[in-house]
Design an enzyme around this catalytic site. Structure first.
Site, short mmCIF file in Angstrom:
data_model
loop_
_atom_site.label_atom_id
_atom_site.label_comp_id
_atom_site.label_asym_id
_atom_site.label_seq_id
_atom_site.Cartn_x
_atom_site.Cartn_y
_atom_site.Cartn_z
N GLY A 1 -14.01 6.65 5.71
CA GLY A 1 -13.02 7.71 5.68
C GLY A 1 -13.29 8.80 6.71
O GLY A 1 -14.21 8.72 7.55
N ASP A 2 -12.46 9.83 6.65
CA ASP A 2 -12.54 10.96 7.57
C ASP A 2 -12.65 12.25 6.76
O ASP A 2 -12.14 12.35 5.65
CB ASP A 2 -11.30 11.03 8.46
CG ASP A 2 -11.12 9.77 9.29
OD1 ASP A 2 -12.06 9.41 10.01
OD2 ASP A 2 -10.04 9.15 9.20
N ALA B 1 -8.32 12.25 2.89
CA ALA B 1 -9.53 12.51 3.65
C ALA B 1 -10.50 13.35 2.83
O ALA B 1 -10.12 14.35 2.22
CB ALA B 1 -9.18 13.24 4.95
N GLU C 1 0.85 -1.18 0.00
CA GLU C 1 0.00 0.00 0.00
C GLU C 1 0.89 1.23 0.00
O GLU C 1 1.84 1.32 0.77
CB GLU C 1 -0.90 0.00 1.24
CG GLU C 1 -1.90 1.15 1.26
CD GLU C 1 -3.03 0.89 2.24
OE1 GLU C 1 -3.60 -0.22 2.22
OE2 GLU C 1 -3.33 1.79 3.04
N HIS D 1 -12.34 -0.51 16.14
CA HIS D 1 -12.31 0.82 15.52
C HIS D 1 -12.34 1.88 16.61
O HIS D 1 -12.99 1.70 17.64
CB HIS D 1 -13.53 0.97 14.60
CG HIS D 1 -13.49 2.19 13.75
ND1 HIS D 1 -13.86 3.44 14.22
CD2 HIS D 1 -13.12 2.38 12.45
CE1 HIS D 1 -13.73 4.33 13.26
NE2 HIS D 1 -13.28 3.73 12.17
N HIS E 1 -8.20 2.95 -3.41
CA HIS E 1 -8.98 3.29 -2.23
C HIS E 1 -10.09 4.26 -2.62
O HIS E 1 -9.91 5.13 -3.48
CB HIS E 1 -8.10 3.97 -1.18
CG HIS E 1 -7.15 3.04 -0.50
ND1 HIS E 1 -6.72 3.22 0.79
CD2 HIS E 1 -6.54 1.91 -0.93
CE1 HIS E 1 -5.88 2.26 1.13
NE2 HIS E 1 -5.76 1.45 0.09
#
Length: 319
Positions: free
Chosen positions: A103-104, A46, A12, A169, A72
């Site tokens: 996601g953020d 993000a 990654e 999480h 992604h």
């Protein structure tokens, strides 16, 4: 104990964040591709903030290597229309593997920033499948001996991975909620999970046992990121919410040299990878994040690649 030859591994990487990384990218991709990874995944900023640069890296992998690429995708802050457009762009580029995460929002987002139309990774998984089905409802297959004839075959399906969290999480209320969330992703069409980074093999095995007992059937690929400095380790803890691994933390703090700390991080990651594979993990997913040579060194220490892949290049890590 080294990993058996043939153990699948993947990388990654994130899009270049500085000039040195951008300049090194072509060679980085060639060096990683040369060792035969199962796929290379490209991260996504993000709120979709790195969409253009992520798509460019994805296209470069597809055009310059023979390695499958995993793109992604995040959905937070996106409308259905925006998310659909991004999915179609990746599909049009030739991507058939995705990592779908909620996601953020960007760090500078206001407190009242809209969260978007898609509220979970499971909804994003469904949207990817739906768009792929609309885009390619079937596939035409050449008929041998009849140059102009085509038979109708099943359309190419996409692989959609989702995130998994061996130690929970950060926003989860319980381990049960984590497993329920993974089951919801599976019901939505996910067919692979990649874990957040962790430091102890027992955490992964316990998580997989809980998932299997609950009915999760797809492969759960462990994610590993070598911690080669105290700063990298602190950043890993911030990203993952994991507890400090005391032994590794102490070793990195007391070692006086950069090369010594790098060796400690490589050895720890290689031993973790070997333990995971010996215990039944389906492969190893390495977070390279600006340290491609370190990732290759971990694979060499595991016995998955040859020493020549480390000595035939002058390329260095750039983060």
């Amino acid at each position: 104990m080294p990993c058996p030859r043939g153990t699948p591994f993947s990388f990654e990487l994130y899009p270049p964040r500085n000039e040195a990384a951008a300049k090194a990218l072509p060679e980085t991709l060639q060096r990683l591709a040369a060792v035969g990874p199962d796929f290379m995944a490209v991260t996504y900023g993000a709120g979709g903030s790195s969409h253009a640069s992520s798509l460019n890296v994805v296209k470069q992998i597809l055009s310059d290597t023979t390695v499958p690429v995993m793109a992604h995708l995040t959905c937070i802050g996106s409308s259905h229309e925006e998310a659909g457009r991004m999915i179609r762009e990746f599909l049009a580029a030739g991507v058939t593997r995705f990592l779908a995460v909620r996601g953020d929002l960007p760090a500078d987002s206001p407190p009242d920033a809209p969260l978007g139309d898609l509220h979970s990774a499971a909804e994003l998984v469904q949207l990817i499948h739906r768009i792929q089905a609309e885009r390619e409802p079937y596939r035409e297959i050449p008929v041998p001996g009849l140059p102009r004839a085509r038979a109708v075959g099943r359309r190419e399906k996409v692989t959609i991975a989702v995130g998994a969290f061996p130690n929970g999480h950060p926003s989860s209320r319980s381990t049960t909620q984590d497993i329920d969330t993974l089951l919801a992703k599976q019901a939505s069409g996910a067919n692979l999970a990649i874990t957040q980074m962790f430091f102890h093999a027992e955490d992964y095995f316990a998580f997989v046992d809980r998932a299997r007992s609950a009915g999760v059937t797809f492969p759960i690929l462990p994610g590993i990121m070598p911690a080669t400095t105290p700063g990298v380790l602190r950043r890993m803890l911030e990203l993952s919410g994991e507890d400090l691994p005391a032994e590794l933390g102490i070793q990195l703090e007391v070692e006086p040299t950069d090369e010594g700390r790098r060796e400690i991080g490589i050895d720890y990651a290689a031993r973790l990878a070997s333990r995971l594979v010996a215990g039944g993990a389906p492969g190893i997913h390495l977070y390279t994040y600006g340290r491609p040579q370190t990732a290759l060194a971990v694979l060499e220490r595991c016995g998955l690649i040859d020493q020549q892949h480390l000595t035939t290049s002058n390329q260095k890590d750039y983060a």
